[in-house]
Design an enzyme around this catalytic site. Sequence first.
Site, PDB file in Angstrom:
ATOM      1  N   PHE A  78     -12.131  -1.496   4.697  1.00 35.11           N
ATOM      2  CA  PHE A  78     -11.176  -0.757   5.506  1.00 35.11           C
ATOM      3  C   PHE A  78     -11.286  -1.167   6.973  1.00 35.11           C
ATOM      4  O   PHE A  78     -12.378  -1.172   7.537  1.00 35.11           O
ATOM      5  CB  PHE A  78     -11.436   0.742   5.367  1.00 35.11           C
ATOM      6  N   LYS A  85      -9.596   1.403  -9.246  1.00 35.92           N
ATOM      7  CA  LYS A  85     -10.133   1.637  -7.901  1.00 35.92           C
ATOM      8  C   LYS A  85     -11.278   2.632  -7.964  1.00 35.92           C
ATOM      9  O   LYS A  85     -11.151   3.720  -8.542  1.00 35.92           O
ATOM     10  CB  LYS A  85      -9.043   2.170  -6.965  1.00 35.92           C
ATOM     11  N   ASP A 100       0.858  -1.189   0.000  1.00 37.34           N
ATOM     12  CA  ASP A 100       0.000   0.000   0.000  1.00 37.34           C
ATOM     13  C   ASP A 100       0.892   1.236   0.000  1.00 37.34           C
ATOM     14  O   ASP A 100       1.055   1.919   1.013  1.00 37.34           O
ATOM     15  CB  ASP A 100      -0.899  -0.024   1.238  1.00 37.34           C
ATOM     16  N   GLU A 159      -6.583   4.628  -9.085  1.00 36.76           N
ATOM     17  CA  GLU A 159      -7.882   5.135  -8.620  1.00 36.76           C
ATOM     18  C   GLU A 159      -8.516   6.166  -9.551  1.00 36.76           C
ATOM     19  O   GLU A 159      -7.836   7.049 -10.090  1.00 36.76           O
ATOM     20  CB  GLU A 159      -7.718   5.746  -7.224  1.00 36.76           C
ATOM     21  N   THR A 164     -13.161   0.372  -3.244  1.00 36.00           N
ATOM     22  CA  THR A 164     -12.485   0.832  -2.037  1.00 36.00           C
ATOM     23  C   THR A 164     -13.431   1.626  -1.136  1.00 36.00           C
ATOM     24  O   THR A 164     -14.608   1.782  -1.440  1.00 36.00           O
ATOM     25  CB  THR A 164     -11.241   1.654  -2.426  1.00 36.00           C
TER      26      THR A 164
END
Length: 317
Positions: free
Chosen positions: A175, A129, A16, A93, A153
Amino acid sequence: MNKLEQLKKMTKVVADTGDFAQIEQYQPVDATTNPSLLLNAAKMSEYAYVIDKALAKSKHLSGRLRVEEAMLDLAVGFGVEILKIIPGRISTEVDARLSFDKEATIEYAQKLVAKYAEYGIDKSRVLIKVASTWEGIKAAEVLEQKGINCNLTLMFNIVQAIACAQAKVFLISPFVGRITDWYMKEQATVNFPDVSEDNGVLSVKEIYKHYKLHGYKTIIMGASFRHIAQVEALAGCDALTIAPSLLQQLQQDNGELIRHLSPVELAKESDYKISEGDFRWMMNESPMATEKLAEGIRKFAIDTVKLEKLIENKLGL
């Protein structure tokens, strides 16, 4: 074996970060980026060449059009460099400001895939994403049908996960840490809860159990970790995207890593389909999920604007 090596045997480990050196150090299969990570990487002098190359690609344009094109080129430029290091996929993303616009999300995703293709990179090595709003999930459903795999996400509620699975999304990123943050603030505590009572950890476990019971093929990738115990508590999850600081801790620990998640016996997939009304009501019923989704989108949008300003300064606009 150290704990990182043990984890890699039961879970796909994903880095990440947008920092190439750290990705190379820990040798993950995949990597994920977001506007915040790209902003941090773009500020590092050693990656100035990525920015320069991105800006050069849009030199035929001017003003706002050039900034918009450069943002796409920058995101893909970092992705291309990361793909030189990893064997798997890079998650790139969509602009967070498009989180409530299905058609614009689809268009932006297709632009990203086209730009990767300019570098000879097939869409099979890219995950798009998208925020797990209703519109984002519906956009991902269309993209998946076009052969463009997605990573959904900013996930905080099981209804988001179920809607993604029913849309046949390739991968979700529930998350952990941001859920933990919300409950710690709500309870006015500064001490992390034991992982057996950690709402962030429990949320991923709930999604994992539901997916495996119903035979959903969507990959579950736990994300957003605050400390190493959260990572260890989800050992065995399909995938985990982990920050370099925590990867380092795993690498330096030679203790035994216990597997906590394993596939269970499959039941018949439910015929019940999540409707838009169901989705919005269940999100509304969870103050945590509602607040953290909105906050996450806002924060990514803020860092996107900062990245645009950085580009504008480079261009003298």
